[in-house]
Write an enzyme that holds these catalytic residues in place. Structure first.
Site, PDB file in Angstrom:
ATOM      1  N   LYS A  54       5.746  11.066 -11.957  1.00  0.00           N
ATOM      2  CA  LYS A  54       5.283  10.583 -12.614  1.00  0.00           C
ATOM      3  C   LYS A  54       5.274  11.481 -14.147  1.00  0.00           C
ATOM      4  O   LYS A  54       5.052  10.490 -15.146  1.00  0.00           O
ATOM      5  CB  LYS A  54       3.501  10.700 -12.342  1.00  0.00           C
ATOM      6  CG  LYS A  54       3.266   9.853 -10.799  1.00  0.00           C
ATOM      7  CD  LYS A  54       1.392   9.840 -10.269  1.00  0.00           C
ATOM      8  CE  LYS A  54       1.354   9.176  -9.334  1.00  0.00           C
ATOM      9  NZ  LYS A  54       0.367   9.587  -8.382  1.00  0.00           N
ATOM     10  N   GLN A  99      -4.985  13.159  -9.322  1.00  0.00           N
ATOM     11  CA  GLN A  99      -4.084  13.184  -7.289  1.00  0.00           C
ATOM     12  C   GLN A  99      -4.493  12.958  -6.758  1.00  0.00           C
ATOM     13  O   GLN A  99      -5.837  13.753  -6.620  1.00  0.00           O
ATOM     14  CB  GLN A  99      -3.033  14.054  -7.763  1.00  0.00           C
ATOM     15  CG  GLN A  99      -1.890  13.532  -6.498  1.00  0.00           C
ATOM     16  CD  GLN A  99      -1.643  12.531  -7.177  1.00  0.00           C
ATOM     17  OE1 GLN A  99      -0.810  11.431  -7.857  1.00  0.00           O
ATOM     18  NE2 GLN A  99      -0.827  11.230  -5.895  1.00  0.00           N
ATOM     19  N   ASP A 122      -5.198   4.050 -13.030  1.00  0.00           N
ATOM     20  CA  ASP A 122      -5.030   3.685 -11.726  1.00  0.00           C
ATOM     21  C   ASP A 122      -5.373   2.774 -11.163  1.00  0.00           C
ATOM     22  O   ASP A 122      -5.827   2.426  -9.841  1.00  0.00           O
ATOM     23  CB  ASP A 122      -5.912   5.305 -11.262  1.00  0.00           C
ATOM     24  CG  ASP A 122      -4.781   5.957  -9.619  1.00  0.00           C
ATOM     25  OD1 ASP A 122      -2.921   5.178  -9.894  1.00  0.00           O
ATOM     26  OD2 ASP A 122      -4.235   7.326  -9.969  1.00  0.00           O
TER      27      ASP A 122
END
Ligand code: NAD
Length: 297
Positions: A54, A99, A122
């Protein structure tokens, strides 16, 4: 029939290039680059690889990557909440990603709902789930959004298509179903309690498999000519002793004889997830600065 292979790597590379072009325009106009903060707690090797990738994609697109790596033993829930609060307040941060999975002593829901919904790239915050369900602009989870882009590229207009989504997680299955509904598909959500899954799947023009069971969906479950999007990532033993390989939730060998188009694993949905993450970060920056994107992406 031998299915066309949907090249997610190529589609993701194109999207990443398009994002980079808009990032350059944004940066020239506003005097700052969009910023994505990624928080990793602990040493989970798969998570470490995702976070590294990422960061690479973020920097390659011309954006700033702020990486926060925290020790699982010494970081408390309160520490993590405090970090999220700081990132929420930081004007250089347009997107925040924590995460998953988090260490067991942490309450993931409490952390994810602490993220400012307008920085929740997200798309996991309940506010963004609600926005998606009601058709308001927000952030859509990256994996299902990537699947939608692949389907639109394949089919153009999805209106009136019959779609079956296998899996009802908040991260993939449910938002996928909402996106297909918003594109006017007739949507069925199948799950672990669904009766006669092969018969349900056989109705579908579009099948999205997000289950986490290696090669579960067989070719003879499919309507001839169906389009198959395989979200699954499953590690299984390879023919060489001691080695493993990745397979999807769809039995590629049999499905590719019946479908008209299918995503491979790896190289299908996976690369689109990161491309959509940087897309969402750019969209966040543009909204926050009232900057009009030329390419709506
Ligand atoms: P999850 O475990 O949260 O959900 C799985 C879903 O599958 C559940 O809703 C369950 O009802 C359903 N299910 C389980 N067994 C079933 C069965 N026998 N028949 C029908 N339905 C069944 O998983 P998830 O987070 O949604 O992920 C699904 C898969 O997608 C996993 O393999 C995961 O690794 C993969 N994934 C890939 C990406 C990517 O970037 N490509 C991103 C997220 C998840």
């Amino acid at each position: 029939m031998t299915a066309r292979i949907i090249d997610g790597k190529a589609a993701a590379a194109t999207l990443r290039t398009e994002v980079a072009v808009e990032v350059a325009r944004f940066t020239a106009a506003t005097g700052r680059a969009p910023g994505l903060a990624v928080v990793l707690v602990g040493e989970d090797p798969a998570s470490a690889v995702y976070v590294r990738n990422k960061g690479i994609a973020t920097r390659e697109a011309g954006m700033l990557s702020f990486e926060h790596k925290l020790d699982a033993e010494t970081t408390s829930q309160a520490d993590l909440l405090a970090l999220v609060d700081r990132l929420n307040a930081d004007p250089a941060v347009d997107g925040i990603l924590v995460q998953l999975p988090l260490p067991p002593q942490m309450d993931a829901d409490a952390i994810l709902t602490r993220i400012d919904p307008d920085k929740d790239v997200d798309g996991f915050h309940p506010v963004n789930a609600g926005r998606l369900a009601t058709g308001l602009p927000g952030f859509v989870p990256c994996t299902p959004y990537g699947c939608l882009l692949l389907l639109r590229a394949e089919l153009g207009n999805l209106s009136g298509k019959s779609a079956v989504v296998i899996g009802r997680s908040n991260i993939v299955g449910k938002p996928m179903a909402m996106l297909l509904l918003a594109d006017s598909c007739t949507v069925t959500i199948a799950h672990s309690r669904t009766k006669d899954l092969p018969a349900v799947v056989r109705q579908a023009d579009i099948v999205v498999a997000a289950v986490g069971r290696a090669e579960m969906v067989k070719g003879d479950w499919l309507k001839p000519g169906a389009i198959v999007i395989d979200v699954g990532i499953n590690r299984v033993p390879a023919s060489e002793p001691g080695k493993t390989r990745l397979v999807g939730d769809v039995d590629f060998a049999s499905a590719s004889q019946v479908a008209s188009a299918i995503t491979p694993v790896p190289g299908g949905v996976g690369p689109m997830t990161i491309a959509c993450l940087i897309r969402n970060t750019l969209v966040s920056a543009a909204r926050r600065e009232n900057f009009k994107l030329e390419n709506p992406l």
